[in-house]
Write a protein that holds these residues in place. Structure first.
Motif, PDB file in Angstrom:
ATOM      1  N   GLU A   5      -2.519   8.302   0.298  1.00 54.33           N
ATOM      2  CA  GLU A   5      -3.796   8.225   0.994  1.00 54.33           C
ATOM      3  C   GLU A   5      -4.761   9.220   0.341  1.00 54.33           C
ATOM      4  OE1 GLU A   5      -4.705   6.164   3.299  1.00 54.33           O
ATOM      5  OE2 GLU A   5      -2.759   5.207   3.641  1.00 54.33           O
ATOM      6  N   TYR A  51     -10.648   6.876  -6.076  1.00 55.15           N
ATOM      7  CA  TYR A  51     -11.004   5.464  -6.203  1.00 55.15           C
ATOM      8  C   TYR A  51     -11.295   5.093  -7.661  1.00 55.15           C
ATOM      9  CZ  TYR A  51     -11.021   5.140  -1.159  1.00 55.15           C
ATOM     10  OH  TYR A  51     -10.628   5.145   0.157  1.00 55.15           O
ATOM     11  N   GLU A  69       0.814  -1.196   0.000  1.00 60.75           N
ATOM     12  CA  GLU A  69       0.000   0.000   0.000  1.00 60.75           C
ATOM     13  C   GLU A  69       0.855   1.256   0.000  1.00 60.75           C
ATOM     14  OE1 GLU A  69      -1.629   1.039   4.142  1.00 60.75           O
ATOM     15  OE2 GLU A  69      -1.543  -1.151   4.125  1.00 60.75           O
ATOM     16  N   VAL A  93      -7.137   4.894   2.819  1.00 60.70           N
ATOM     17  CA  VAL A  93      -7.550   3.934   1.791  1.00 60.70           C
ATOM     18  C   VAL A  93      -8.531   2.934   2.385  1.00 60.70           C
ATOM     19  CG1 VAL A  93      -6.799   2.126   0.221  1.00 60.70           C
ATOM     20  CG2 VAL A  93      -5.393   4.169   0.537  1.00 60.70           C
TER      21      VAL A  93
END
Length: 559
Positions: A275, A300, A270, A394
């Protein structure tokens, strides 16, 4: 002085083939503010590639006789640094990492760096009087940041100390300026790599200066960027280059150890992505007027794009071929275009409306061709207190939901998305829709409450009305999904009964995608017969599930 006459010379400073829109000359500062110019006397708008000039401020600063220098500098933001909004976003992101805790100053520091690169090129290679510009806009009471900045120019251009600086030069400022001058020359053709080091040099001056003290510095730099509500691709990917202070960079400081940290990317994970909150901050610092909700939706969408797949479809015959079945009488009052004039004339040479006129009778027959009908998606995403806020951090539940929903829309299906948490805490689309914005608005919302599955949504969708199109139900949650079957609706009907009937009436099955521990999988399977249960042990696995969903979960519905 007519500045427009000097516009070709300003373009030529960057090459014979440089083309930019003609400048916008604002006669007053108020007109300049209307055009978006607020923190300087000139700027370059990256969104529409236009130089904007505040002619009133130019005159007040005594720059009326320097049109080529001022306009060539602004053109440099298009030609050299940052060139476009995407590069400016990467520059801003790199600078933010070099000034941790002072990210609000990132636009200022990024602009100072870009200005230094442009001015050094124009002064040395084009012979323009950039040093004179800074002499005229000098302030008698500069901040330490501005003193360090001016001292760097003096070193770059071999000017006597005090030519541009107006304050005492401390040892720290002198050392930093020497490093900065070296950095500008080393990274002149690879400016993004040098941005982090420049920001690291500025860090100590930001920590010693308050917001108010730096306001005068902002007025003396070319901010030059006005962005509208524009999508900038690639911004979700995190900058993984190591930020090295110029004192430790062997390319800048020949005495630095050669075993300095190398520019190695982070291992897969990640850490490769920003973020959502940082993504939104960067957009706003670029000048994009955007809300947290809209920024999250864009975040997204971009992260989901590489995973989008074709949604499952069902094949069914088309019943669209006409079948002639003879004629019937046509009477007055019926549509005139319905008359079959050839059959009428064949029947009688004298046309008498309602007596001799006829119209064809046409039936329908099942066609030989087939059509593929995508399976609709009914999506339920958990937003209880144990789930992250997708606008801040996230949320792999949101990302998986976006992959599923956008894949469905891509194939022509309709989607109903429902976000749920505690009792009476739910947000849903207006039925099954093809509105991507409406779906993303639901998926990027957040409740953070208790856990109570919205059983009434299943009842209204599949029991109180007949669902004509085959639909697959997907629920993304954890062990809180048991509220779907062990609770009752507002009328006291058991959730287990509603869930079972809804699954049967949906016509294309249902999947529970759950983050479960230990023996919870067997418990959930026992209380949800007929549902496919896909277990993940970490939220990141939802992405792999969503990407493979159409291929694996719908094979039986494509026959």
């Amino acid at each position: 002085m007519n500045w427009h006459e000097h516009w070709p010379a300003a373009l030529t400073a960057w090459g014979r083939f440089t083309k930019v829109h003609d400048p916008l000359y604002c006669e007053s500062t108020s007109d300049a503010r209307t055009a978006g110019l607020t923190d300087s006397f000139a700027m370059f708008r990256l969104d529409d590639r236009t130089v904007v000039l505040d002619m009133q401020a130019v005159a007040e600063l005594g720059l009326h006789d320097m049109p080529v220098e001022v306009m060539a500098h602004e053109i440099g933001h298009h030609v050299l640094c940052p060139a476009d909004l995407a590069d400016n976003a990467r520059l801003l992101a790199r600078v933010r990492r070099g000034i941790p805790g002072f990210e609000t100053f990132a636009p200022l520091v990024a602009n100072l760096y870009a200005d230094m690169l442009i001015n050094d090129r124009l002064q040395r290679s084009r012979g323009l009087r950039m040093s004179v510009v800074y002499e005229r806009i000098a302030t008698p009471d500069p901040t330490p940041l501005w003193t360090f900045y001016m001292r760097t120019f003096e070193i770059l251009w071999s000017l006597e100390s005090g030519t541009l600086t107006r304050a005492a030069i401390t040892e720290d400022i002198e050392g930093d300026a020497q490093l900065c001058a070296r950095l500008v020359r080393v990274y002149a053709t690879d400016w993004l790599r040098g941005a982090g080091g420049f920001a690291a040099l500025c860090f100590r001056y930001l920590s010693q200066s308050a917001e108010e003290a730096l306001a005068t510095t902002r007025k003396r730099v070319c901010v030059g960027i006005v962005g509208e509500d524009t999508h900038i691709p690639g911004l979700t990917i995190a900058d993984d280059d190591v930020i090295v202070h110029p004192a430790l960079d062997p390319h800048v400081n020949e005495f630095a150890p050669r075993e300095a940290p190398a520019d190695e990317p982070h291992p897969p994970g990640e850490g490769q992505f920003r973020e959502p909150f940082e993504y939104g901050q960067i957009l706003r610092q670029l000048g994009v007027n955007i809300s947290d909700e809209t920024a999250a939706a864009r975040y997204y969408r971009e992260r989901a794009a590489p995973h989008l797949v074709r949604f499952p479809v069902r094949t069914k015959p088309l019943s669209t071929e006409p079948l002639p079945e003879g004629h019937t009488a046509w009477d007055i009052g019926e549509p005139l275009e319905a008359v079959d004039w050839i059959a009428t004339a064949t029947r009688s040479p004298v046309v008498i409306p309602g007596i001799t006129t006829v119209q064809p009778i046409t039936g329908r027959t099942e066609g030989a061709d087939t059509a593929k009908r995508p399976v609709d998606l009914d999506l339920y995403v958990d937003s209880s207190g144990s789930m992250p806020d997708p606008r801040r951090n996230v949320s792999y539940l949101t990302l998986a939901g976006a992959i599923l929903a956008l894949s469905a829309l891509r194939a022509g299906a309709r989607v109903q998305a429902t976000l749920w948490a505690g009792a009476k805490q739910f947000l849903t689309t207006d039925g099954f829709v093809r509105d991507e914005n409406a779906i993303m608005h639901v998926l990027t919302g957040y409740f953070g409450g208790g856990t109570a599955f919205p059983i009434h949504m299943l009842r209204k969708t599949y029991i109180e009305q007949e669902r004509a199109e085959p639909t697959h139900i997907v629920v993304i949650s954890d062990d809180g999904v048991d509220t779907m079957v062990r609770m009752t609706d507002e009328f006291g009907r058991p959730g287990s009964e509603i869930a079972a009937r809804s699954l049967a009436n949906a016509g294309a099955g249902g999947t529970l995608v759950l983050n479960l521990w230990n023996d919870w999988e067997e418990k959930i399977r026992a209380i949800t017969p007929g549902w496919d249960v896909h277990r993940v042990t970490q939220w990141q696995d939802l992405v792999d599930f969503a990407a493979a969903f159409s291929r694996k979960q719908y094979e039986r519905s494509t026959a």
